[in-house]
Each structure stands twice: as C-alpha cells, then as structure tokens.
Scaffold this motif. Structure first.
Motif, PDB file in Angstrom:
ATOM      1  N   LYS A  46      -2.207   5.256  44.865  1.00 19.79           N
ATOM      2  CA  LYS A  46      -2.547   6.122  44.830  1.00 19.79           C
ATOM      3  C   LYS A  46      -1.159   7.380  45.032  1.00 19.79           C
ATOM      4  O   LYS A  46      -1.252   8.755  44.856  1.00 19.79           O
ATOM      5  CB  LYS A  46      -3.879   7.118  46.072  1.00 19.79           C
ATOM      6  CG  LYS A  46      -3.850   8.381  46.337  1.00 19.79           C
ATOM      7  CD  LYS A  46      -5.160   8.798  47.059  1.00 19.79           C
ATOM      8  CE  LYS A  46      -5.272  10.054  46.725  1.00 19.79           C
ATOM      9  NZ  LYS A  46      -6.530  10.352  47.820  1.00 19.79           N
ATOM     10  N   PRO A  47      -0.458   7.363  45.721  1.00 24.70           N
ATOM     11  CA  PRO A  47       1.072   7.343  46.534  1.00 24.70           C
ATOM     12  C   PRO A  47       2.047   7.826  45.263  1.00 24.70           C
ATOM     13  O   PRO A  47       2.601   8.899  44.696  1.00 24.70           O
ATOM     14  CB  PRO A  47       1.219   6.669  47.317  1.00 24.70           C
ATOM     15  CG  PRO A  47      -0.019   6.520  48.694  1.00 24.70           C
ATOM     16  CD  PRO A  47      -0.373   5.762  47.282  1.00 24.70           C
ATOM     17  N   GLY A  52       3.531  11.997  40.362  1.00 22.83           N
ATOM     18  CA  GLY A  52       3.895  12.165  38.856  1.00 22.83           C
ATOM     19  C   GLY A  52       4.038  10.701  38.145  1.00 22.83           C
ATOM     20  O   GLY A  52       3.533  10.802  37.332  1.00 22.83           O
ATOM     21  N   LEU A  53       3.328   9.264  38.286  1.00 21.40           N
ATOM     22  CA  LEU A  53       2.089   8.273  37.113  1.00 21.40           C
ATOM     23  C   LEU A  53       1.732   8.670  37.622  1.00 21.40           C
ATOM     24  O   LEU A  53       0.496   9.192  37.477  1.00 21.40           O
ATOM     25  CB  LEU A  53       2.925   7.466  38.111  1.00 21.40           C
ATOM     26  CG  LEU A  53       4.131   6.927  37.973  1.00 21.40           C
ATOM     27  CD1 LEU A  53       4.787   5.342  38.398  1.00 21.40           C
ATOM     28  CD2 LEU A  53       5.248   6.870  37.054  1.00 21.40           C
ATOM     29  N   ASP A  54       0.992   8.446  36.107  1.00 22.76           N
ATOM     30  CA  ASP A  54      -0.180   8.634  35.266  1.00 22.76           C
ATOM     31  C   ASP A  54      -1.148   7.015  35.214  1.00 22.76           C
ATOM     32  O   ASP A  54      -0.262   5.899  35.342  1.00 22.76           O
ATOM     33  CB  ASP A  54       0.090   7.969  33.592  1.00 22.76           C
ATOM     34  CG  ASP A  54      -1.339   8.253  32.936  1.00 22.76           C
ATOM     35  OD1 ASP A  54      -1.851   7.571  32.742  1.00 22.76           O
ATOM     36  OD2 ASP A  54      -1.889   9.708  32.273  1.00 22.76           O
ATOM     37  N   VAL A  58       0.703   3.378  36.095  1.00 22.08           N
ATOM     38  CA  VAL A  58       0.578   2.209  37.400  1.00 22.08           C
ATOM     39  C   VAL A  58      -0.392   1.030  36.840  1.00 22.08           C
ATOM     40  O   VAL A  58      -0.360  -0.093  37.518  1.00 22.08           O
ATOM     41  CB  VAL A  58      -0.258   3.038  38.035  1.00 22.08           C
ATOM     42  CG1 VAL A  58      -0.815   2.142  39.596  1.00 22.08           C
ATOM     43  CG2 VAL A  58       0.851   4.575  38.421  1.00 22.08           C
ATOM     44  N   VAL A  59      -1.231   1.196  35.901  1.00 25.47           N
ATOM     45  CA  VAL A  59      -2.121  -0.389  35.883  1.00 25.47           C
ATOM     46  C   VAL A  59      -1.286  -0.755  34.931  1.00 25.47           C
ATOM     47  O   VAL A  59      -0.975  -1.898  34.750  1.00 25.47           O
ATOM     48  CB  VAL A  59      -3.547   0.722  35.176  1.00 25.47           C
ATOM     49  CG1 VAL A  59      -4.006  -1.146  34.492  1.00 25.47           C
ATOM     50  CG2 VAL A  59      -4.273   0.341  36.082  1.00 25.47           C
ATOM     51  N   TRP A  60      -0.617  -0.523  33.947  1.00 22.95           N
ATOM     52  CA  TRP A  60       0.419  -1.319  32.930  1.00 22.95           C
ATOM     53  C   TRP A  60       1.916  -1.824  33.607  1.00 22.95           C
ATOM     54  O   TRP A  60       1.226  -2.982  33.695  1.00 22.95           O
ATOM     55  CB  TRP A  60       0.961  -0.090  32.566  1.00 22.95           C
ATOM     56  CG  TRP A  60       1.618  -1.189  30.945  1.00 22.95           C
ATOM     57  CD1 TRP A  60       1.711  -1.632  30.010  1.00 22.95           C
ATOM     58  CD2 TRP A  60       3.432  -1.777  31.281  1.00 22.95           C
ATOM     59  NE1 TRP A  60       3.043  -2.317  29.375  1.00 22.95           N
ATOM     60  CE2 TRP A  60       3.790  -1.922  30.192  1.00 22.95           C
ATOM     61  CE3 TRP A  60       4.662  -0.956  32.243  1.00 22.95           C
ATOM     62  CZ2 TRP A  60       5.340  -2.577  30.516  1.00 22.95           C
ATOM     63  CZ3 TRP A  60       5.413  -0.839  31.915  1.00 22.95           C
ATOM     64  CH2 TRP A  60       5.875  -2.074  30.869  1.00 22.95           C
ATOM     65  N   ALA A 230      12.544   5.194  40.409  1.00 26.17           N
ATOM     66  CA  ALA A 230      13.632   5.493  41.950  1.00 26.17           C
ATOM     67  C   ALA A 230      13.450   6.021  43.033  1.00 26.17           C
ATOM     68  O   ALA A 230      14.715   6.401  43.592  1.00 26.17           O
ATOM     69  CB  ALA A 230      14.593   5.992  40.890  1.00 26.17           C
ATOM     70  N   GLY A 231      12.403   6.891  42.640  1.00 27.10           N
ATOM     71  CA  GLY A 231      12.571   7.611  43.786  1.00 27.10           C
ATOM     72  C   GLY A 231      11.730   7.212  45.088  1.00 27.10           C
ATOM     73  O   GLY A 231      11.507   5.796  45.149  1.00 27.10           O
ATOM     74  N   SER A 232      11.024   7.786  45.880  1.00 26.31           N
ATOM     75  CA  SER A 232      10.468   7.379  47.150  1.00 26.31           C
ATOM     76  C   SER A 232       8.635   8.122  46.378  1.00 26.31           C
ATOM     77  O   SER A 232       8.480   9.439  45.652  1.00 26.31           O
ATOM     78  CB  SER A 232      10.775   8.132  48.319  1.00 26.31           C
ATOM     79  OG  SER A 232      11.622   7.543  48.655  1.00 26.31           O
ATOM     80  N   ALA A 233       8.227   7.847  47.717  1.00 25.63           N
ATOM     81  CA  ALA A 233       6.447   8.326  47.157  1.00 25.63           C
ATOM     82  C   ALA A 233       5.904   8.753  48.894  1.00 25.63           C
ATOM     83  O   ALA A 233       5.994   7.645  50.126  1.00 25.63           O
ATOM     84  CB  ALA A 233       5.532   6.934  46.776  1.00 25.63           C
TER      85      ALA A 233
END
Length: 342
Positions: A46-47, A52-54, A58-60, A230-233
């Motif tokens: 979720k984070p 910004g990820l689809d 995330v599943v891939w 490369a960032g943070s969540a």
C-alpha cells in the motif's frame, strides 16, 4: 527383517499415529507461517502504491524479484522441465500469475471487501473439487470450518460497507478464487508419490518464472515509474526506503509464503490448508491496524475470531478422510494390521 525395522513395527498403531500427528502439527505450523507471510504483503504494498507505483507493477516486482531469488533452485531442479512441464506451467499460470492478475483487475471494478471475500471462497471450491472431481471423502469438520471461515471473512472485510454489482468484476474475483484453488490442488500434486514426488521448491521456482513471463505481458513494467524505487514511502508517518518494502514483499510475502504454503499443503491436504489460509485476511487486517493505523471495528474483530474458530475446526479433521495415506503410510498401516512383515 532387520531388528530396527521389527522394533519399529512393534510400536504398533499408536506410534504411527503419533508420527502422523507430529507431521500434521508441522503442516499446521507451516500453513500459519504462510498465512502470516501472505498477509503481510498489503502493509508493504500500500505505501508503494500511494508513492506512485501502479498495483500491477507492484505485483510484477514481487513475482519477478522472487523468481530471481529462486533462480538457483530452478537450475538445480531443471529436470522438472522435462518430467513435469504441465505442472510447472499450471502452477505459474494459476497459482502465481492468475491469482494476482485476476484479483487486482477485480479491484478496479468492485470494492476491495467484495473482491477479497469472493477470492476466499476458494476453500469451499477446493472441497467441491476434492469431493466431486477427485471423488475423495470430505470430513464434516472441514466443511464446517469452511462455512465459519467464509462467514467470518464477510465480517473482516465488512462486505456490507460497499457492495456494488459489476458482472465483469465479480467474474474476475471468482477467477481469482478458481486460480487459488489451482494453487492448493497443484501444491498437493505428488504428495503421495514418495521419492518420485516433484520437489516443491523446484515447482515454486519454475512457477515464479512462468508467472513473471505472464505478468510481464499484463503489467508492462517498461512503463513503470522506476524513480519511485529510489525514493521513500510513507509508513504511518514514518519514511521507509522503497527498496526495503520491495525486499519485504519479495523475500517474505512471496518466497517464504509460497515455500511454506506448498509444504503445508503436502503435509495437510488442499481442503484443510485452504481453510487455514483464510487467516491471511485476518492477519492482513491486524497488521494494517498495527503498522498503518487502520483500526478494526467490532464486527471485524468478531469476524476474525470466527475465522480462527473455523480454521481450528478444519485442521482438527483427518486430511483426506478414511483411507487417506498421508498420516500413516499405506505400507506401514498394512504391516501393522498384519502384525509384522513376512
């Protein structure tokens, strides 16, 4: 016959039953570990999605990363490609890619609670497969466990909070349930074949490779926003590196989850392991409460308790019913019945 073997047989049915109970206890423990591992995927995914990820990306990342980790295992068991190609293809298509793709596609059309409940109709469908396709007996305890677990899940996901009818969405969620049935049934393949059984780690490794290939076509990762990694969540007010969350999803909620899940099915049975797997929804809700601050309501807490009761009742049943050889090997049972070997 050797003295050691004779002494082992003289232990009688009680010793063999004790061994069977020990094996079942290990199977139940593995099923619980698998449920916890699978249930922990949401709090990490979720984070990343909010960053910004689809969801499909995330599943891939989850499946492709796990396939990369398991690549040495796949090479070690490369003989499975020749001996069990259908099993590997089926596990990859159904147990890996099918469940993920159908579930996330359903979420785009129907509420999360509805999709989750329909997906976890899988234990009931497993019972139908075992009873009417495999023509094996199904215990009343397992059936009652399914009824309680599904009813409890309805409370956990609060299905009444957002029910909307979308025929395509419901069919996609049902497709996820059917693919999950494939996961339990295919995980059980070869459980009674002794040394000839396909190695479960090899099946998982190649299943992840097949699933990655299928999800690559569906998710199209070349369009992913790679800068997010490369960032943070944000994790309930705390900043966590995205790569840490990806590592959790890959290593724990995929590799550990699939390995312990498949091993548990082989020690229990598809129907019993399927009901215990319903704990995943309860664990996911509890982790979301602790980690993400998503508080549970009284009906959700009550539903979680009902799921626990259903899982306990189901696992208390003999896995395959009368005549099943999983608790006590058939050859040993026959030796005990005859009072020894000739």
């Amino acid at each position: 016959m050797p003295v050691q073997a004779s002494q082992g047989i003289q232990q009688g049915p009680e010793g063999l039953e004790g061994h069977g109970r020990q094996g079942k206890g290990i199977g139940l423990g593995l099923a619980l570990v698998s449920a916890v591992a699978f249930g922990g995927s949401g709090v990490a995914a979720k984070p990343l999605i909010e960053a910004g990820l689809d969801p499909l990306h995330v599943v891939w990342l989850r499946v492709a990363g796990a396939a990369l980790v398991m690549l040495p295992v796949a090479w070690r068991h490369r003989s499975l490609v020749r001996s069990r190609p259908a099993l590997l293809a089926g596990f990859g298509l159904l147990a890996v890619a099918g469940v993920q793709a159908c579930y996330f596609a359903a979420l785009s059309r129907i509420p999360v609670g509805v999709a989750l409940l329909i997906e976890y109709l899988a234990p009931a469908l497993v019972l139908g497969w075992v009873r009417f396709v495999q023509r094996k007996p199904v215990t009343r305890a397992a059936a009652l466990g399914v009824v309680l677990a599904v009813g409890g899940l309805a409370c956990v996901v609060e299905i009444w909070a957002g029910l909307s009818f979308d025929a395509v969405g419901l069919l996609l969620a049902l497709g996820a349930a059917c693919c999950q049935v494939g996961y339990f049934v295919l995980s059980d393949q070869g459980s009674d074949a002794g040394d000839a059984a396909p190695d479960p780690l090899g099946v998982i490794a190649y299943g992840l490779l097949v699933g990655t290939a299928v999800l690559t076509v569906v998710a199209r990762p070349w369009g992913m926003d790679w800068q997010v990694l490369a960032g943070s969540a944000d994790l309930d007010g705390s900043s966590v590196p995205a790569w840490v969350l990806i590592g959790w999803i890959v290593l724990v909620t995929t590799v550990v989850a699939y390995v312990t899940g498949v091993l548990s099915v082989r020690r229990l049975s598809p129907q019993v392991a399927g009901v215990v797997a319903c704990l995943e929804a309860v664990i996911a809700a509890a982790l979301a409460w602790v980690v993400l601050g998503e508080h549970l309501s009284a009906p959700q807490l009550a539903g979680g308790a009902v799921v626990l009761v259903g899982a306990f009742i189901a696992q208390s049943a003999r896995p395959g019913g009368p005549g099943d050889g999983r608790d006590v090997p058939a050859s040993e049972t026959e030796l005990v019945r005859r009072g020894g070997a000739t």
